[in-house]
Design a protein around this motif. Structure first.
Motif, short mmCIF file in Angstrom:
data_model
loop_
_atom_site.label_atom_id
_atom_site.label_comp_id
_atom_site.label_asym_id
_atom_site.label_seq_id
_atom_site.Cartn_x
_atom_site.Cartn_y
_atom_site.Cartn_z
N VAL A 32 38.28 49.86 45.46
CA VAL A 32 38.94 49.63 44.17
C VAL A 32 39.88 50.79 43.85
N ILE A 33 39.48 52.00 44.15
CA ILE A 33 40.39 53.14 43.92
C ILE A 33 41.64 52.99 44.78
N GLY A 34 41.50 52.39 45.95
CA GLY A 34 42.65 52.15 46.82
C GLY A 34 43.65 51.17 46.25
N THR A 35 43.24 50.35 45.29
CA THR A 35 44.17 49.39 44.69
C THR A 35 44.94 49.98 43.51
N TYR A 36 44.70 51.22 43.17
CA TYR A 36 45.31 51.82 41.97
C TYR A 36 46.85 51.81 42.05
N GLY A 37 47.40 52.14 43.17
CA GLY A 37 48.86 52.21 43.30
C GLY A 37 49.53 50.86 43.29
N GLU A 38 48.78 49.79 43.45
CA GLU A 38 49.35 48.45 43.51
C GLU A 38 49.45 47.79 42.14
N ARG A 39 49.19 48.54 41.08
CA ARG A 39 49.22 48.02 39.70
C ARG A 39 48.21 46.89 39.52
N ALA A 40 46.97 47.20 39.88
CA ALA A 40 45.89 46.21 39.77
C ALA A 40 45.56 45.96 38.30
N HIS A 41 44.85 44.88 38.06
CA HIS A 41 44.42 44.54 36.71
C HIS A 41 43.55 45.67 36.17
N LEU A 42 43.93 46.25 35.06
CA LEU A 42 43.29 47.46 34.56
C LEU A 42 41.82 47.25 34.18
N PHE A 43 41.50 46.12 33.53
CA PHE A 43 40.12 45.87 33.15
C PHE A 43 39.24 45.73 34.39
N LEU A 44 39.67 44.93 35.36
CA LEU A 44 38.88 44.77 36.58
C LEU A 44 38.75 46.09 37.32
N PHE A 45 39.81 46.87 37.33
CA PHE A 45 39.78 48.17 38.00
C PHE A 45 38.71 49.07 37.37
N CYS A 46 38.79 49.24 36.07
CA CYS A 46 37.83 50.13 35.37
C CYS A 46 36.41 49.57 35.40
#
Length: 142
Positions: free
Chosen positions: A89-103
């Protein structure tokens, strides 16, 4: 009667922490899968997605099933999946992932690791390992 009282005491003491760890790790794996698949594998087919999801869930259930059966390696499988969720999930940070799903994915994975590292969860694993040894000793006597 004694066995029923022992089981009731066991469930009262350990059920909440087991179910808490189970649900938080399940949510972490599911939301991480959705986030990673939607970010990196958009061109993948639905059959590939289903196969990957089924494989992840089989490993997940195998790990928790091993914990319930008193095997120490099951907790390591679940912990490794939670750590993998955080890393992916941290690897998806630069791809502008959905913020709620990320956190939420990171929070649930870390929450599951925190629950699994707790005193009560460790005590539960020790009790389950003792029950496993008793079952094995009873089988040897037969």
């Amino acid at each position: 009667m004694n066995r029923n009282v022992e089981f009731t005491a066991f469930v009262r003491r350990f059920f909440a922490v087991f179910i808490g760890a189970w649900f938080t790790s399940l949510v972490a794996v599911a939301w991480s899968f959705v986030l990673v698949w939607g970010t990196w594998f958009r061109a993948g087919t639905k059959d590939e997605m289903r196969t990957t999801l089924v494989a992840l869930l089989v490993v997940f259930m195998l790990g928790h099933g091993a914990v319930v059966r008193g095997r120490a390696w099951g907790a390591w499988v679940v912990a490794a999946m939670c750590v993998a969720c955080v890393v992916l999930v941290i690897g998806t940070y630069g791809e502008r992932a959905h913020l709620f799903l990320f956190c939420a994915s990171i929070a649930f994975a870390l929450g599951a690791l925190l629950l699994m590292n707790g005193r009560r969860y460790r005590e539960m694993r020790e009790v389950l390992a003792e029950h496993r040894q008793r079952r094995q000793a009873a089988r040897r006597k037969l």
